[in-house]
Design an enzyme around this catalytic site. Structure first.
Site, short mmCIF file in Angstrom:
data_model
loop_
_atom_site.label_atom_id
_atom_site.label_comp_id
_atom_site.label_asym_id
_atom_site.label_seq_id
_atom_site.Cartn_x
_atom_site.Cartn_y
_atom_site.Cartn_z
N SER A 207 -13.78 -13.32 2.03
CA SER A 207 -15.12 -13.15 1.50
C SER A 207 -15.56 -11.69 1.36
O SER A 207 -16.48 -11.41 0.61
CB SER A 207 -16.11 -13.87 2.42
OG SER A 207 -16.15 -13.24 3.69
N SER B 226 -11.12 -12.99 5.97
CA SER B 226 -12.05 -12.41 5.00
C SER B 226 -11.99 -10.89 4.87
O SER B 226 -12.55 -10.34 3.93
CB SER B 226 -13.49 -12.82 5.35
OG SER B 226 -13.74 -14.12 4.89
N LYS C 91 -20.56 -4.50 3.74
CA LYS C 91 -20.66 -5.88 3.26
C LYS C 91 -22.10 -6.33 3.45
O LYS C 91 -22.74 -5.99 4.45
CB LYS C 91 -19.70 -6.75 4.09
CG LYS C 91 -19.60 -8.20 3.66
CD LYS C 91 -18.57 -8.94 4.54
CE LYS C 91 -18.36 -10.37 4.07
NZ LYS C 91 -17.33 -11.07 4.89
#
Lengths: 490, 488
Positions: free
Chosen positions: A153, A177, A78
């Site tokens: 996210s 997330s 990420k």
């Protein structure tokens, strides 16, 4: 090449037996990323040269007989993890050109093991969002249906695994997330107990809630990844110095007699019928495996979302103060003085949702409001944690849905922040309680979208989650189904 | 006009600690190096960086708390103080707000008439310092500001007093006492000019007899005892004049300009920041158990008050001498090193406060840099005590020692300064002096006994100072009293 649908262990065996080299594997992934990324918008930065250098180094290590299970395995991160020398945007304009000057601890640990890091993955800006639509660089697309969101996210991290554009990835989870996009993309995602994995070098959203975790194709892969990144880090004062068990070793044996709690507050009217169907089927599967279902109560569940949006935004308003245009990141300076430089840089650098949360958090901490908002939220948080600890007196794990619905169409909730916030209604409590929780594939909607189940465990009982999830995987095939818009060939 | 009002002063002191590394990272705290050369992701406030508390900082805070009679909190919290400024890399300062490490302490100060007065200490907390802004002063750089973060994240203690002081003199007495203590503890180098010990003063006045406090003004960042006194005095006058003219004091922060001796308003109450303090989620609560506190208590260095008692009671020094010697830790240490080698504390004290300190002052040196070590000084004192040299010769030996760094015995030997105690040799000179000065002898015998000094002086001169002055005196008196055999 069919390597992109394998598990980490199977691939490791191929590398060790010289059936394939890490360079070949890495080149294959890079090729697939190159071919698919335009359509799915999963990678924000592709580290071709760095990845190939890591692959070559891994091959040398394998040749010397010094390989770890992750040596030579292509992974991705990420874009919230600092990785030395690599652009780290956190999904934001304000860090569009920020080159990380050091490695986060999780990344350093993967590098030590000889993993290959393919690049940086799309995400909601500063990890604030549930659909990846808050990315400053456009939303990632769901490999199961490109008109739908990936969730967020860590949307890019989930989609990269689902689209076979990395063997496994790292995400972060502040209110769901990791788990929510894992559910939407049909992969395994684990949010470890707060303090299990170091946060050092991970861009902070809400420091008391943020936790790093793996996103993988299978529970076993998840165990391998967690084992690699977990453990005390002297650079993170909130990391906990307790033994990291051998998570893979715990994956054997049956789950007869395991007590699975079903919180009544999570199974209320209005739950999406398809989600309900999948969870009911999951309960049946566990029952068949010999587990015992126990109704439990988490009475303060209703307050979790409100509590979360006070604590997380308060911390975020402070955490994001450092993006001021002075030392790094975007600076807009029209020569109108310091205060204007701050205003203009932050106005131009942050997106709408980030600004909204900074304002909410600033307000919650303001003199005269602190007690009514932040302090009260902290008290509620304690009650929520106590709910869980009380429930865990009776059960080993808690089973719930991950998200109220399967992945929704892009754009559906972008104008309704409150609806978007409710996407995390089932995942937020585990963050507030600071305990571990895992999302794993449990079925599909009629439209063919994946639906996950959530297993919530006692603090530091990740091994239990993995064991139960692994048992589930042995009798189901949801996790091994392939998304239609997949980079990797089957 | 001022006499109508009672002055109320509370002080906030920022004590910069002398730890080797910063409070939340491993960077060096050395002063004066190349800008930004002592920085890392943590003190630069880079994304992802996290603070880790320096244990030495906590120990220093505990020491300071114990030395100022504070309660040490078993559990204390770090908090974020949020505001934007370019010298503050994270956009917040890590400090303590609720639950500081030390609370409810006090210091006794000496006030007018030699009486003791107790000044309350509200709290002591730990925090990080900010960086420094430098403003461009060359043609190319003018108009630009530069940020140096070497100082960012260096450890500070903030010591907050109760509003217990009633004059600038009391404020100074309190500050000096606190200053002395932190230096004795080794917590701070005490350097006011470099900003190691900075003071904010809250000053208000009220008509005598009034219970409620007046509105206060906060005087910011004053860096010498003299300026603090000036600033407070100026503020008292300013407020008294305001009130006399029927005006009102407003709550504000004022900056004192030491060049003009005048302060000006920096910001009013309505412009005061809302710092939005909240517990720092990156740091866990600091838990201090009794064992740790006791371990630190037993290793606490001796403090000035206890030294004072020891010097007066055990060493028998005068009150004045004792207070001069303890004023600076280094001087006290020097004195104690001397006493350890030589048990005449009084003469050690005299020499340190006399010859040594005069010489140090002349050369602008501190005692730590004295070329004459305690061992060397004691070398002189021992030779005086065993009558090898006289007090006057000792001064000569000291001068040579200061210049050359030689030991006393070598100087005495090389320069032939050994005192003459051979009565035969002395008698010869005495006789010669009497013989050479018949007029003075007559005067003396006629009753001008003051002339004894003249005769002794002559003998000392002729012996080049080496004759034992006591012996000379005694012999001379004897000989002058009765005509010598054969003398006409």
């Amino acid at each position: 090449m069919s390597s992109t649908s394998l598990t980490i262990r199977a691939l490791h065996d191929k590398l060790i037996s010289s059936e394939i080299t890490s360079r070949q594997l890495t080149e294959s992934f890079l090729q697939e990323i190159g071919a698919t990324n335009d359509a799915l918008n999963i990678y924000l930065t592709i580290c071709r040269d760095e990845a190939l250098a890591m692959a070559d180094a891994a091959d040398r290590r394998i040749e010397k007989g010094d390989a770890d299970i992750l040596t030579g395995i292509p992974l991705a991160l990420k874009d919230i993890f600092l990785s030395e020398g690599v652009r780290t945007t956190c999904g934001s304009q304000i860090l569009e050109n920020f080159i990380a000057p050091y490695d986060s601890t999780a990344v350093a640990r993967l590098k030590e093991r000889g993993a290959v890091l393919l690049g940086k993955l799309n995400m909601d800006e500063f990890a604030m969002g549930s659909s990846n639509e808050n990315s400053a660089f456009g939303a990632a697309r769901n490999p199961w249906d490109t008109s739908c969101v990936t969730g967020g996210s860590s949307g890019g991290s989930a989609a990269a695994v689902a689209a076979r554009m990395a063997m496994a990835t790292l995400g972060t989870d502040t209110g769901g997330s990791i788990r929510q996009p894992a559910s939407h993309c049909g992969v395994v995602g684990l949010k470890p107990t707060y303090g299990r994995v170091s946060r050092y070098g991970v861009i902070a959203y809400a420091s008391s809630l943020d936790q790093v975790g793996p996103m993988t194709r299978s529970v076993e892969d998840c165990a391998i990844m967690l084992g690699a990144i977990a453990g005390y880090d002297p650079l993170d004062s909130t990391s906990i110095d307790t033994l990291v068990p051998d998570y893979c070793a715990g994956l054997i044996g049956d789950i007869k007699g395991v007590r699975i709690g079903l919180p009544k507050e999570y199974f209320v009217d209005g739950l999406d019928p398809e989600v309900k169907r999948v969870i009911d089927a999951t309960i049946a599967t566990y029952t068949d495996l010999g587990a015992q279902m126990v109704e439990v109560s988490l009475p303060h569940t209703d307050y979790a979302v409100a509590c979360y949006y006070l604590i997380a935004t308060a911390e975020a308003s402070s955490n994001l103060a450092r993006y001021d245009g002075v030392r790094f990141g975007k600076r807009v300076d029209k020569g109108d003085g310091l205060i204007e430089m701050y205003r203009q840089s932050r106005a131009a650098g942050f997106g709408a949702e980030v600004k909204r949360r900074i304002m909410l958090g600033t307000y919650a901490l303001s003199s005269g409001y602190y007690d009514a908002y932040y302090l009260k939220a902290q008290k509620v948080r304690t009650l929520i944690r106590q709910d869980f600890l009380a429930a865990f007196e009776k059960v080993d794990v808690i089973l719930t849905p991950v998200a109220p619905t399967p992945a929704f169409p892009l754009g559906e909730k972008t104008n309704d922040p409150l609806q978007m916030y409710l996407s995390d209604i089932f995942t937020i409590p585990a963050n507030l309680a600071g305990t571990c929780a895992m999302s794993l594939p449990a079925g599909f909607s009629d439209a063919g979208l994946p639906i996950g189940q959530q297993l919530i465990g006692k603090p530091f009982a990740e091994a239990s989650l993995l064991k139960i999830g692994h048992a589930f995987e042995q009798v189901t095939d949801w996790h091994s189904r392939q998304a239609p818009n997949c980079g990797g060939t089957i | 006009m001022r006499d109508k009002y009672e002055v109320v002063i509370g002080l906030e002191v920022h004590v910069q600690m002398t730890t080797r590394t910063k409070i939340f990272c491993g960077c060096s705290t050395t002063f004066g190096n190349e800008p930004n050369s002592q920085t890392c992701p943590v003190c630069l406030g880079l994304p992802g960086a996290l603070p880790v508390l320096n244990k030495q900082v906590v120990e220093n805070a505990i020491m300071t708390g114990l030395a100022t009679n504070c309660k040490i909190a078993p559990r204390s919290l770090f908090a974020r103080k949020n505001y934007f400024y370019p010298d503050l890399p994270k956009g917040y300062q890590i400090s303590q707000f609720e639950l500081p490490i030390c609370e409810q302490g006090w210091l006794d100060i000496e006030v007018e008439g030699g009486k003791q007065k107790r000044i309350g200490i509200t709290r002591i907390h730990m925090e990080e310092d900010a960086g420094k802004l430098l403003h461009g002063d060359t043609p190319e750089s003018s108009g630009n500001s530069f940020v140096d973060l070497n100082r960012a994240c260096t450890p500070l203690l903030e010591v907050v007093s109760e509003p217990d002081m009633r004059s600038s003199d009391e404020a100074i007495a309190y500050l000096k006492k606190l200053h002395q203590i932190v230096i004795y503890l080794g917590v701070c180098d005490g350097n006011l000019e470099e900003g190691s010990f900075r003071c904010d003063a809250n000053v208000s006045i009220r008509p005598r007899g009034q219970k409620e406090l007046g509105t206060r003004a906060e005087l910011k960042n004053i860096n010498s005892f003299r300026f603090i006194k000036q600033a407070i005095e100026y503020e008292i006058d300013r407020q008294a004049e305001l009130l006399e003219d029927g005006g009102k004091v407003i709550q504000e922060t004022r900056l004192f300009d030491s060049n003009t001796g005048v302060s000006r308003s920096m910001r009013g109450k309505e412009e005061a920041h809302d710092y939005r303090y909240f517990p720092d989620p990156d740091l866990v609560p600091l838990v201090i158990d009794e064992t740790w506190i006791e371990a630190i208590r037993t290793e606490l260095p001796e403090l000035p008050e206890s030294k004072y008692r020891r010097y007066t009671e055990t060493f028998g020094l005068q009150a004045y001498d004792a207070s001069v010697l303890i004023a600076e830790k280094a001087v006290a240490e020097y004195f104690e090193a001397c006493v350890a080698l030589f048990d005449d504390a009084k003469s050690c004290a005299n020499w340190i406060m006399g010859e040594l300190s005069r010489r140090l002052n002349d050369n602008g040196l501190t005692i730590a840099h004295s070329p004459v070590t305690p061992e060397m000084l004691v070398g002189i004192l021992q030779r005086v005590a065993d009558n090898t040299i006289s007090g006057n010769i000792a001064k000569k030996v000291f001068e040579t020692m200061w210049q050359s760094g030689q030991e006393a015995d070598i100087i005495i030997e090389e320069q032939g300064l050994k005192q003459v105690t051979d009565s035969g040799a002395i008698e010869k000179i005495v006789d010669a002096v009497i013989a050479a000065n018949p007029e003075q002898v007559a005067d003396y015998r006629a009753g001008k006994e003051k002339l004894i000094g003249f005769f002794v002086g002559k003998v000392m001169q002729q012996s080049k100072g080496k004759a034992n002055p006591g012996m000379v005196n005694e012999l001379m008196k004897k000989k002058l009293a009765f005509p010598l055999y054969g003398e006409k």
